[in-house]
Scaffold this active site. Structure first.
Site, PDB file in Angstrom:
ATOM      1  N   CYS A 119     -15.573  -4.824  42.979  1.00 46.68           N
ATOM      2  CA  CYS A 119     -15.863  -5.906  42.038  1.00 46.68           C
ATOM      3  C   CYS A 119     -14.854  -7.035  42.184  1.00 46.68           C
ATOM      4  O   CYS A 119     -15.226  -8.215  42.215  1.00 46.68           O
ATOM      5  CB  CYS A 119     -15.858  -5.360  40.610  1.00 46.68           C
ATOM      6  SG  CYS A 119     -16.496  -6.518  39.376  1.00 46.68           S
ATOM      7  N   CYS A 120     -13.574  -6.689  42.283  1.00 41.92           N
ATOM      8  CA  CYS A 120     -12.531  -7.705  42.470  1.00 41.92           C
ATOM      9  C   CYS A 120     -12.754  -8.480  43.768  1.00 41.92           C
ATOM     10  O   CYS A 120     -12.562  -9.693  43.812  1.00 41.92           O
ATOM     11  CB  CYS A 120     -11.149  -7.056  42.485  1.00 41.92           C
ATOM     12  SG  CYS A 120     -10.506  -6.563  40.868  1.00 41.92           S
ATOM     13  N   CYS A 202     -10.178 -10.999  33.931  1.00 44.00           N
ATOM     14  CA  CYS A 202     -11.530 -10.858  33.418  1.00 44.00           C
ATOM     15  C   CYS A 202     -11.486 -10.136  32.067  1.00 44.00           C
ATOM     16  O   CYS A 202     -10.649  -9.258  31.851  1.00 44.00           O
ATOM     17  CB  CYS A 202     -12.388 -10.069  34.397  1.00 44.00           C
ATOM     18  SG  CYS A 202     -12.716 -10.939  35.944  1.00 44.00           S
ATOM     19  N   CYS A 205     -11.430  -6.313  31.881  1.00 45.03           N
ATOM     20  CA  CYS A 205     -10.322  -5.684  32.610  1.00 45.03           C
ATOM     21  C   CYS A 205      -8.956  -6.059  32.056  1.00 45.03           C
ATOM     22  O   CYS A 205      -7.929  -5.801  32.692  1.00 45.03           O
ATOM     23  CB  CYS A 205     -10.396  -6.077  34.080  1.00 45.03           C
ATOM     24  SG  CYS A 205     -11.950  -5.598  34.870  1.00 45.03           S
ATOM     25  N   CYS A 229      -5.091  -7.204  42.070  1.00 46.40           N
ATOM     26  CA  CYS A 229      -6.539  -7.228  42.252  1.00 46.40           C
ATOM     27  C   CYS A 229      -6.942  -7.445  43.698  1.00 46.40           C
ATOM     28  O   CYS A 229      -8.106  -7.293  44.046  1.00 46.40           O
ATOM     29  CB  CYS A 229      -7.154  -8.333  41.394  1.00 46.40           C
ATOM     30  SG  CYS A 229      -6.592  -9.979  41.855  1.00 46.40           S
TER      31      CYS A 229
END
Length: 245
Positions: A119-120, A202, A205, A229
């Site tokens: 995702c990162c 985010c 997170c 990240c």
């Protein structure tokens, strides 16, 4: 001379210089240069500094699609205060996000470290690659005391993955120095900082920290071990620093 040699020389020359002196040097030495900003405390500090040196300086930010509303609020305030600033907002590739979410779910990052890194990468690392393409150097708000991983970073380093210079004007500053500057210069900042969010990424997170916790403890807290990240690590997972290249 090689780029690495030039950077080593610059790092030695800039030791002990103020962030403003480092920024002035960087803007004078690199034609294609941009500040990377997440609009956290360090980054808005640098925006104010760089706007006073070069009002139309280039800045880019990564809009992951999962940011807090407070982050968008401070972006708007910064644009109002520094109207000449050349702000570029980078978004992830829509198709890649759609495929990832369809396959693994909207909050996949909670399920495994592998998912979180995916995702990162899609939301941050890949857009960073596009944002830095064509640049000679990029500027960050990294500080040595943020994490143990960043403690050996220098004012000027070689970003080996992109083969460009990476400038860290605040590397020697403390959190207190950053906030002293913000208050003294009436710099707009993210309202989440007033709610014990020293580090803001985010929304899913990032959490507020408790008294006595590390400043980065609110990032990916469920993993308990990772504080990066991927934006400031090499393609093989190491932290970007000149001595590693």
């Amino acid at each position: 001379m090689t780029l690495q040699t030039d950077i080593d020389t610059a790092a030695a020359q800039l030791k002990g210089k103020t962030p403003q002196e480092v920024l002035t040097w960087a803007l004078g030495n690199y034609k294609n240069i941009s500040l990377a900003s997440s609009f956290g405390a360090e980054d808005v500090t640098l925006i104010d500094m760089i706007a006073k040196i070069k009002p139309d300086a280039h800045v880019f930010t990564l809009d992951t699609g999962r940011l807090n509303s407070e982050t968008y609020d401070v972006i708007a305030k910064v644009q109002q205060k520094y109207p000449q600033l050349q702000l570029r907002i980078m978004f992830p590739q829509a198709e890649a996000v759609e495929q990832m979410v369809s396959a693994k779910g909207i909050n996949l990052f909670y399920d495994s470290v592998e998912n979180r890194k995916q995702c990162c990468f899609i939301r941050k690392v890949e857009p960073l690659g596009r944002a830095t393409k064509g640049l000679d150097a990029w500027i960050t708000g990294l500080r040595r005391d943020q994490t143990a991983n960043r403690s050996t970073m220098e004012t000027v380093e070689l970003d080996g993955d992109r083969n460009i210079a990476k400038i860290n004007p605040l590397i020697d500053w403390t959190n207190e120095q950053v906030w002293d500057y913000i208050r003294a210069n009436d710099v707009p900042y993210n309202a989440l900082h007033d709610q014990n969010f020293p580090s803001i990424g985010c929304a899913p997170c990032t959490r507020a920290i408790q008294a006595g916790e590390d400043l980065r403890a609110g990032r990916w807290w469920w993993e308990m071990s990772n504080q990066e990240c991927g934006l400031h690590v090499t393609s093989d997972g190491r932290l970007v620093r000149a001595k590693d290249v």
